[in-house]
Design a protein around this motif. Structure first.
Motif, PDB file in Angstrom:
ATOM      1  N   LEU A  64     -30.079  75.029 112.405  1.00  0.00           N
ATOM      2  CA  LEU A  64     -29.692  75.394 110.702  1.00  0.00           C
ATOM      3  C   LEU A  64     -29.218  74.671 110.596  1.00  0.00           C
ATOM      4  O   LEU A  64     -29.294  74.701 108.609  1.00  0.00           O
ATOM      5  CB  LEU A  64     -29.254  77.103 110.975  1.00  0.00           C
ATOM      6  N   ALA A  65     -26.997  74.949 111.297  1.00  0.00           N
ATOM      7  CA  ALA A  65     -26.476  73.411 109.605  1.00  0.00           C
ATOM      8  C   ALA A  65     -27.354  71.998 109.748  1.00  0.00           C
ATOM      9  O   ALA A  65     -26.898  71.574 108.209  1.00  0.00           O
ATOM     10  CB  ALA A  65     -25.450  73.164 111.119  1.00  0.00           C
ATOM     11  N   MET A  66     -27.793  71.714 110.508  1.00  0.00           N
ATOM     12  CA  MET A  66     -28.636  70.092 110.515  1.00  0.00           C
ATOM     13  C   MET A  66     -29.246  70.132 109.425  1.00  0.00           C
ATOM     14  O   MET A  66     -29.198  69.268 109.000  1.00  0.00           O
ATOM     15  CB  MET A  66     -29.176  69.693 111.697  1.00  0.00           C
ATOM     16  N   LEU A  67     -29.869  71.997 109.217  1.00  0.00           N
ATOM     17  CA  LEU A  67     -31.259  71.577 108.569  1.00  0.00           C
ATOM     18  C   LEU A  67     -30.592  71.640 106.836  1.00  0.00           C
ATOM     19  O   LEU A  67     -31.443  71.146 105.863  1.00  0.00           O
ATOM     20  CB  LEU A  67     -32.622  73.131 109.132  1.00  0.00           C
ATOM     21  N   TYR A  68     -29.901  72.538 107.416  1.00  0.00           N
ATOM     22  CA  TYR A  68     -29.168  72.703 105.188  1.00  0.00           C
ATOM     23  C   TYR A  68     -28.571  71.463 105.286  1.00  0.00           C
ATOM     24  O   TYR A  68     -28.923  71.129 104.046  1.00  0.00           O
ATOM     25  CB  TYR A  68     -27.932  73.764 105.973  1.00  0.00           C
ATOM     26  N   GLU A  69     -28.405  70.066 105.733  1.00  0.00           N
ATOM     27  CA  GLU A  69     -28.504  68.462 105.756  1.00  0.00           C
ATOM     28  C   GLU A  69     -29.245  68.226 105.136  1.00  0.00           C
ATOM     29  O   GLU A  69     -29.642  67.059 104.165  1.00  0.00           O
ATOM     30  CB  GLU A  69     -27.220  68.526 106.526  1.00  0.00           C
ATOM     31  N   ALA A  70     -30.120  68.580 106.058  1.00  0.00           N
ATOM     32  CA  ALA A  70     -31.664  67.505 105.911  1.00  0.00           C
ATOM     33  C   ALA A  70     -32.199  68.370 104.457  1.00  0.00           C
ATOM     34  O   ALA A  70     -32.903  67.468 103.464  1.00  0.00           O
ATOM     35  CB  ALA A  70     -32.393  67.857 106.605  1.00  0.00           C
ATOM     36  N   ILE A  71     -31.969  69.174 104.098  1.00  0.00           N
ATOM     37  CA  ILE A  71     -32.706  69.842 102.955  1.00  0.00           C
ATOM     38  C   ILE A  71     -32.085  69.460 102.039  1.00  0.00           C
ATOM     39  O   ILE A  71     -32.507  68.733 100.502  1.00  0.00           O
ATOM     40  CB  ILE A  71     -33.101  71.440 103.046  1.00  0.00           C
ATOM     41  N   LYS A  72     -30.410  69.302 101.548  1.00  0.00           N
ATOM     42  CA  LYS A  72     -30.028  68.688 100.710  1.00  0.00           C
ATOM     43  C   LYS A  72     -29.697  67.217 100.505  1.00  0.00           C
ATOM     44  O   LYS A  72     -30.410  66.619  99.276  1.00  0.00           O
ATOM     45  CB  LYS A  72     -28.262  68.639 100.543  1.00  0.00           C
ATOM     46  N   MET A  73     -30.244  66.972 101.769  1.00  0.00           N
ATOM     47  CA  MET A  73     -31.074  65.434 101.692  1.00  0.00           C
ATOM     48  C   MET A  73     -32.486  65.571 100.630  1.00  0.00           C
ATOM     49  O   MET A  73     -32.495  64.578  99.559  1.00  0.00           O
ATOM     50  CB  MET A  73     -31.161  64.323 102.010  1.00  0.00           C
ATOM     51  N   GLY A  74     -32.750  66.194 100.985  1.00  0.00           N
ATOM     52  CA  GLY A  74     -34.210  66.398 100.682  1.00  0.00           C
ATOM     53  C   GLY A  74     -34.472  66.602  98.631  1.00  0.00           C
ATOM     54  O   GLY A  74     -35.606  66.169  98.029  1.00  0.00           O
ATOM     55  N   LYS A  75     -33.201  67.741  98.105  1.00  0.00           N
ATOM     56  CA  LYS A  75     -33.124  67.825  97.016  1.00  0.00           C
ATOM     57  C   LYS A  75     -32.811  66.029  95.977  1.00  0.00           C
ATOM     58  O   LYS A  75     -33.899  66.756  95.339  1.00  0.00           O
ATOM     59  CB  LYS A  75     -32.512  69.180  97.090  1.00  0.00           C
ATOM     60  N   ALA A  76     -32.084  65.262  96.564  1.00  0.00           N
ATOM     61  CA  ALA A  76     -31.403  64.253  95.686  1.00  0.00           C
ATOM     62  C   ALA A  76     -33.145  63.772  96.050  1.00  0.00           C
ATOM     63  O   ALA A  76     -32.828  63.182  94.888  1.00  0.00           O
ATOM     64  CB  ALA A  76     -30.860  63.699  96.931  1.00  0.00           C
ATOM     65  N   VAL A  77     -33.537  63.650  96.792  1.00  0.00           N
ATOM     66  CA  VAL A  77     -35.149  62.562  96.867  1.00  0.00           C
ATOM     67  C   VAL A  77     -35.581  63.641  96.020  1.00  0.00           C
ATOM     68  O   VAL A  77     -36.122  62.538  95.323  1.00  0.00           O
ATOM     69  CB  VAL A  77     -35.645  62.119  98.361  1.00  0.00           C
ATOM     70  N   LEU A  78     -36.041  64.668  95.192  1.00  0.00           N
ATOM     71  CA  LEU A  78     -36.454  65.407  94.938  1.00  0.00           C
ATOM     72  C   LEU A  78     -35.597  65.393  93.726  1.00  0.00           C
ATOM     73  O   LEU A  78     -37.273  64.500  92.566  1.00  0.00           O
ATOM     74  CB  LEU A  78     -37.482  66.557  95.253  1.00  0.00           C
ATOM     75  N   GLN A  90     -32.228  76.772 100.674  1.00  0.00           N
ATOM     76  CA  GLN A  90     -30.602  75.449 101.619  1.00  0.00           C
ATOM     77  C   GLN A  90     -29.573  76.925 100.980  1.00  0.00           C
ATOM     78  O   GLN A  90     -28.802  77.015 101.524  1.00  0.00           O
ATOM     79  CB  GLN A  90     -30.251  74.692 100.054  1.00  0.00           C
ATOM     80  N   VAL A  91     -29.644  77.900  99.703  1.00  0.00           N
ATOM     81  CA  VAL A  91     -28.760  78.860  99.699  1.00  0.00           C
ATOM     82  C   VAL A  91     -29.147  79.652 100.526  1.00  0.00           C
ATOM     83  O   VAL A  91     -27.882  79.954 101.212  1.00  0.00           O
ATOM     84  CB  VAL A  91     -28.998  79.495  98.719  1.00  0.00           C
ATOM     85  N   VAL A  92     -29.958  79.596 100.969  1.00  0.00           N
ATOM     86  CA  VAL A  92     -29.984  81.241 101.932  1.00  0.00           C
ATOM     87  C   VAL A  92     -29.543  80.730 103.901  1.00  0.00           C
ATOM     88  O   VAL A  92     -29.075  81.139 104.435  1.00  0.00           O
ATOM     89  CB  VAL A  92     -31.840  81.328 102.901  1.00  0.00           C
ATOM     90  N   LEU A  93     -29.811  79.282 103.801  1.00  0.00           N
ATOM     91  CA  LEU A  93     -29.763  78.489 105.511  1.00  0.00           C
ATOM     92  C   LEU A  93     -27.470  78.454 105.504  1.00  0.00           C
ATOM     93  O   LEU A  93     -27.379  79.153 106.340  1.00  0.00           O
ATOM     94  CB  LEU A  93     -29.856  77.289 105.659  1.00  0.00           C
ATOM     95  N   GLY A  94     -27.704  78.251 103.636  1.00  0.00           N
ATOM     96  CA  GLY A  94     -25.607  78.142 103.884  1.00  0.00           C
ATOM     97  C   GLY A  94     -25.048  79.403 104.177  1.00  0.00           C
ATOM     98  O   GLY A  94     -24.873  79.729 105.146  1.00  0.00           O
TER      99      GLY A  94
END
Length: 117
Positions: free
Chosen positions: A15-29, A85-89
């Motif tokens: 879950l923590a890894m997915l959180y970080e991946a989504i954070k990077m996905g947001k930056a790319v988007l 991201q908020v839900v995972l956090g």
């Protein structure tokens, strides 16, 4: 049981890894959404013309023509990424608030690995 604890730590790590991946996905988007916006007039006027070019900054800005629908789709995507991201956090935070050292270490390791990857 030990197997249950190991599984819990693994789930929190993922879950923590997915959180970080989504954070990077947001930056790319966000980068793509900003490129979908039109160049401002001041940027075009201040840019120096390239050699052999006829207009200001010929070929300098590699932006597509402004399409409001495309920008809106990027904005919807960013919003959905933010909600996930908020839900995972919050899920990771609630797991850490169990005050279990192994769960805490799993969250730290997952965040570290997610950022590294």
């Amino acid at each position: 049981s030990r197997a249950g604890m190991a599984l819990s730590v693994l789930v929190i790590l993922l879950l923590a890894m997915l959180y970080e991946a989504i954070k990077m996905g947001k930056a790319v988007l966000l980068r793509r959404a900003l490129l979908a916006l039109p160049c401002s007039l001041s940027q075009e006027l201040l840019a120096e013309p390239e050699e052999g070019g006829t207009g200001p900054a010929q070929g300098r800005y590699h932006r597509a023509p402004f399409a409001p629908g495309r920008w809106f789709r990027y904005h919807i995507g960013q919003t959905l990424f933010h909600v996930v991201q908020v839900v995972l956090g919050y899920m990771v935070m609630l797991a850490v608030m169990s005050y279990n050292a192994w769960i805490f270490l799993g969250a730290i390791a997952g965040s570290t690995l997610g950022y590294f990857v």
